[in-house]
Design a protein around this motif. Structure first.
Motif, PDB file in Angstrom:
ATOM      1  N   LYS A  30       5.596   4.120  -9.035  1.00  0.00           N
ATOM      2  CA  LYS A  30       4.309   3.938  -8.364  1.00  0.00           C
ATOM      3  C   LYS A  30       3.548   2.724  -8.893  1.00  0.00           C
ATOM      4  O   LYS A  30       2.442   2.443  -8.449  1.00  0.00           O
ATOM      5  CB  LYS A  30       3.446   5.190  -8.538  1.00  0.00           C
ATOM      6  CG  LYS A  30       3.893   6.367  -7.690  1.00  0.00           C
ATOM      7  CD  LYS A  30       2.855   7.479  -7.728  1.00  0.00           C
ATOM      8  CE  LYS A  30       3.186   8.567  -6.719  1.00  0.00           C
ATOM      9  NZ  LYS A  30       2.153   9.623  -6.690  1.00  0.00           N
ATOM     10  N   ASN A  78       2.409  -0.966  -9.325  1.00  0.00           N
ATOM     11  CA  ASN A  78       2.398  -2.192  -8.531  1.00  0.00           C
ATOM     12  C   ASN A  78       1.924  -3.398  -9.339  1.00  0.00           C
ATOM     13  O   ASN A  78       1.618  -4.444  -8.771  1.00  0.00           O
ATOM     14  CB  ASN A  78       1.489  -2.011  -7.302  1.00  0.00           C
ATOM     15  CG  ASN A  78       2.054  -0.998  -6.324  1.00  0.00           C
ATOM     16  OD1 ASN A  78       3.247  -1.023  -6.037  1.00  0.00           O
ATOM     17  ND2 ASN A  78       1.211  -0.107  -5.833  1.00  0.00           N
ATOM     18  N   GLU A 106      10.522  -1.110   6.529  1.00  0.00           N
ATOM     19  CA  GLU A 106       9.140  -0.748   6.834  1.00  0.00           C
ATOM     20  C   GLU A 106       8.493   0.091   5.736  1.00  0.00           C
ATOM     21  O   GLU A 106       7.281   0.326   5.760  1.00  0.00           O
ATOM     22  CB  GLU A 106       9.080   0.022   8.159  1.00  0.00           C
ATOM     23  CG  GLU A 106       9.580   1.460   8.126  1.00  0.00           C
ATOM     24  CD  GLU A 106      11.103   1.603   8.099  1.00  0.00           C
ATOM     25  OE1 GLU A 106      11.584   2.749   8.080  1.00  0.00           O
ATOM     26  OE2 GLU A 106      11.802   0.565   8.099  1.00  0.00           O
ATOM     27  N   LYS A 107       9.270   0.539   4.753  1.00  0.00           N
ATOM     28  CA  LYS A 107       8.757   1.398   3.691  1.00  0.00           C
ATOM     29  C   LYS A 107       8.335   0.588   2.471  1.00  0.00           C
ATOM     30  O   LYS A 107       8.812  -0.521   2.239  1.00  0.00           O
ATOM     31  CB  LYS A 107       9.830   2.410   3.268  1.00  0.00           C
ATOM     32  CG  LYS A 107      10.296   3.343   4.372  1.00  0.00           C
ATOM     33  CD  LYS A 107       9.265   4.395   4.676  1.00  0.00           C
ATOM     34  CE  LYS A 107       9.816   5.435   5.649  1.00  0.00           C
ATOM     35  NZ  LYS A 107       8.836   6.503   5.924  1.00  0.00           N
ATOM     36  N   SER A 108       7.443   1.180   1.659  1.00  0.00           N
ATOM     37  CA  SER A 108       7.037   0.530   0.416  1.00  0.00           C
ATOM     38  C   SER A 108       8.220   0.400  -0.531  1.00  0.00           C
ATOM     39  O   SER A 108       8.377  -0.601  -1.227  1.00  0.00           O
ATOM     40  CB  SER A 108       5.916   1.332  -0.260  1.00  0.00           C
ATOM     41  OG  SER A 108       4.781   1.402   0.566  1.00  0.00           O
ATOM     42  N   PHE A 109       9.058   1.443  -0.587  1.00  0.00           N
ATOM     43  CA  PHE A 109      10.281   1.399  -1.380  1.00  0.00           C
ATOM     44  C   PHE A 109      11.430   1.346  -0.392  1.00  0.00           C
ATOM     45  O   PHE A 109      11.761   2.337   0.257  1.00  0.00           O
ATOM     46  CB  PHE A 109      10.393   2.626  -2.283  1.00  0.00           C
ATOM     47  CG  PHE A 109      11.599   2.593  -3.182  1.00  0.00           C
ATOM     48  CD1 PHE A 109      11.720   1.623  -4.163  1.00  0.00           C
ATOM     49  CD2 PHE A 109      12.612   3.524  -3.050  1.00  0.00           C
ATOM     50  CE1 PHE A 109      12.834   1.574  -4.991  1.00  0.00           C
ATOM     51  CE2 PHE A 109      13.725   3.494  -3.872  1.00  0.00           C
ATOM     52  CZ  PHE A 109      13.833   2.516  -4.845  1.00  0.00           C
ATOM     53  N   ILE A 110      12.043   0.179  -0.247  1.00  0.00           N
ATOM     54  CA  ILE A 110      12.941  -0.075   0.883  1.00  0.00           C
ATOM     55  C   ILE A 110      14.331   0.528   0.732  1.00  0.00           C
ATOM     56  O   ILE A 110      15.088   0.570   1.704  1.00  0.00           O
ATOM     57  CB  ILE A 110      13.082  -1.594   1.126  1.00  0.00           C
ATOM     58  CG1 ILE A 110      13.795  -2.275  -0.051  1.00  0.00           C
ATOM     59  CG2 ILE A 110      11.719  -2.219   1.390  1.00  0.00           C
ATOM     60  CD1 ILE A 110      14.136  -3.743   0.216  1.00  0.00           C
ATOM     61  N   TRP A 127      12.001   6.917  -8.565  1.00  0.00           N
ATOM     62  CA  TRP A 127      11.948   5.982  -7.439  1.00  0.00           C
ATOM     63  C   TRP A 127      12.224   6.786  -6.181  1.00  0.00           C
ATOM     64  O   TRP A 127      13.232   7.462  -6.075  1.00  0.00           O
ATOM     65  CB  TRP A 127      12.998   4.887  -7.604  1.00  0.00           C
ATOM     66  CG  TRP A 127      12.687   4.026  -8.761  1.00  0.00           C
ATOM     67  CD1 TRP A 127      13.180   4.149 -10.027  1.00  0.00           C
ATOM     68  CD2 TRP A 127      11.777   2.937  -8.799  1.00  0.00           C
ATOM     69  NE1 TRP A 127      12.639   3.197 -10.841  1.00  0.00           N
ATOM     70  CE2 TRP A 127      11.780   2.434 -10.122  1.00  0.00           C
ATOM     71  CE3 TRP A 127      10.959   2.328  -7.845  1.00  0.00           C
ATOM     72  CZ2 TRP A 127      10.997   1.350 -10.503  1.00  0.00           C
ATOM     73  CZ3 TRP A 127      10.187   1.249  -8.234  1.00  0.00           C
ATOM     74  CH2 TRP A 127      10.208   0.772  -9.547  1.00  0.00           C
ATOM     75  N   LEU A 177       8.214   6.000  -0.090  1.00  0.00           N
ATOM     76  CA  LEU A 177       6.786   6.291   0.079  1.00  0.00           C
ATOM     77  C   LEU A 177       6.401   6.242   1.552  1.00  0.00           C
ATOM     78  O   LEU A 177       6.986   5.503   2.319  1.00  0.00           O
ATOM     79  CB  LEU A 177       5.962   5.266  -0.702  1.00  0.00           C
ATOM     80  CG  LEU A 177       6.191   5.245  -2.220  1.00  0.00           C
ATOM     81  CD1 LEU A 177       5.411   4.097  -2.842  1.00  0.00           C
ATOM     82  CD2 LEU A 177       5.772   6.555  -2.839  1.00  0.00           C
TER      83      LEU A 177
END
Length: 227
Positions: A108, A110, A179-183, A224, A227
């Motif tokens: 989480k 950044n 399209e996700k924060s964690f690809i 991981w 999200l």
């Protein structure tokens, strides 16, 4: 089991924020593992990412990994080592402080500098552990994606110890979620778990098995996650 860090010697700094990788007790616990801990001799060592729920071995994700691992291997042939936010934590130590007590999830975070520091610190710890245990294991598998995988890759540039990285690169590419924060999708997905199972079967010279998932047993709480 004797505590790695006695209670009266523990730091008062919190274990629930993004500075967890610099926490004096996390540093001290990892130094103890890398310098004093004696790893067992096993046919295979399997590195898996740390989980939100503690102890790791009771988390939904690790129970899922265990179904894959012990569906193929005998317990006496395997050593499981958790890595990631915790540093390097052999499974038999995952009920120890501070591995049981921190709450922050690096997945989480950044903050660019902390993520860079994490990769540097973790890769050095992994390289040290791999060197320390080079004669302990016949085979090594690391099941990881994201920055945890990057840390393992960098560790492998530092030592000439072979580790099979799974899932495979082609599988990861096929599972990307731009399209996700964690690809990178989730280590709980069937495609990744199939690569994991195949790698273990290959290492132990066993027939491959088809992985099936039950939705009620497929909760993902690895550090991981999508999200």
């Amino acid at each position: 089991m004797k505590p790695i860090i006695p209670e009266d010697e523990r730091s008062s700094e919190p274990l629930d924020n993004e500075r967890i990788i610099y926490h004096p007790d996390m540093v001290r616990a990892n130094e103890w593992i890398l310098n004093e801990y004696e790893a067992p001799f096993r046919e295979i060592c399997i590195f898996v990412p740390c989980a939100k729920r503690k102890p790791y071995h009771e988390s939904p994700s690790h129970k899922k990994f265990d179904r894959i691992i012990f569906g193929l291997a005998k317990p006496e042939d395997v050593h499981i080592v958790t890595f990631g936010t915790c540093g390097v934590a052999p499974r038999e130590l995952d009920t120890q402080y501070p591995f049981m007590h921190y709450k922050f999830m690096m997945g989480k975070c950044n903050v660019t500098q902390i993520k860079r520091d994490f990769i540097k610190i973790e890769s050095e710890r992994l390289a040290c552990y791999l060197e320390k245990t080079r004669d302990n294991y016949g085979h090594r598998i690391a099941y990881c994606i994201g920055d945890f995988r990057t840390a393992m890759e960098k560790a492998l540039e530092m030592v000439d110890v072979e580790v099979s990285l799974v899932p495979g690169e082609s599988t990861i590419r096929s599972m990307l979620q731009p399209e996700k924060s964690f690809i990178y999708n989730s280590l709980s997905c069937k495609e990744y778990l199939q690569d994991f199972s195949d790698a273990i079967a290959e290492a132990l010279k066993l027939p491959e098995r088809k992985v099936g998932l039950r939705e009620d047993l497929s909760v993902d709480d690895t550090d991981w996650y999508p999200l």
